[in-house]
Design an enzyme around this catalytic site. Structure first.
Site, short mmCIF file in Angstrom:
data_model
loop_
_atom_site.label_atom_id
_atom_site.label_comp_id
_atom_site.label_asym_id
_atom_site.label_seq_id
_atom_site.Cartn_x
_atom_site.Cartn_y
_atom_site.Cartn_z
N CYS A 53 0.85 -1.18 0.00
CA CYS A 53 0.00 0.00 0.00
C CYS A 53 0.89 1.24 0.00
O CYS A 53 1.79 1.36 0.84
CB CYS A 53 -0.90 0.00 1.23
SG CYS A 53 -1.88 1.51 1.40
N ASP A 108 -0.46 -5.79 0.39
CA ASP A 108 -1.76 -6.09 -0.21
C ASP A 108 -1.61 -7.38 -1.00
O ASP A 108 -0.57 -7.62 -1.63
CB ASP A 108 -2.21 -4.97 -1.16
CG ASP A 108 -2.73 -3.75 -0.41
OD1 ASP A 108 -3.44 -3.95 0.59
OD2 ASP A 108 -2.45 -2.63 -0.84
#
EC number: 1.7.1.13
Length: 136
Positions: free
Chosen positions: A53, A60
């Site tokens: 992120c 992620d």
């Protein structure tokens, strides 16, 4: 009680591992479509996509789905895997990652049509799916 001395733990080597080198050097590679002129779909699932992120730095995770109708070139799958793995330490948003994958894919093989769907694992009770399309 044992008289043997404790084992020493070796420190990780600072040399680049062969897998890391392949990922760093990886490019999308194509080969000639064996059935130019025949319209057919190729569906690829890449279930281990990771990136970071750009706001929090947290990892992620996503499954990337690529569906395309080839024109004259087809993407080689090992090269695609290495390309996808190159996102592992990259700070990039869900939206930008899906768009960048599509842009690079289209630049490599110039398909008649292509769709990239990035289905991200829910984080913080939010489930994001980004789908981007290309058509000649």
């Amino acid at each position: 009680m044992s008289n043997s001395s404790p084992e020493t733990v070796s420190q990780p080597s600072q040399e680049v591992k062969y897998g890391e080198r392949e990922i760093a050097e990886g490019q999308l590679i194509t080969f000639p479509n064996p059935r130019v002129g025949r319209r057919y779909d190729i569906n690829i699932t890449l279930p281990e996509f990771t990136c970071k992120c750009p706001f929090s730095g947290y990892p992620d995770f996503a499954t990337i789905y690529i569906t395309y109708v080839p024109d004259e070139r087809v993407v080689e799958l090992k090269a695609l895997k290495l390309y996808i793995n190159s996102y592992r330490d990259r700070y990039i948003s869900h939206e930008e990652s899906a768009n960048q994958i599509l842009d690079d894919f289209v630049a490599a093989c110039d398909p008649l049509e292509a769709t990239v769907k990035a289905d991200f694992t829910p984080r913080g009770n939010v489930h994001t799916v980004v789908e981007v399309k290309h058509r000649k």
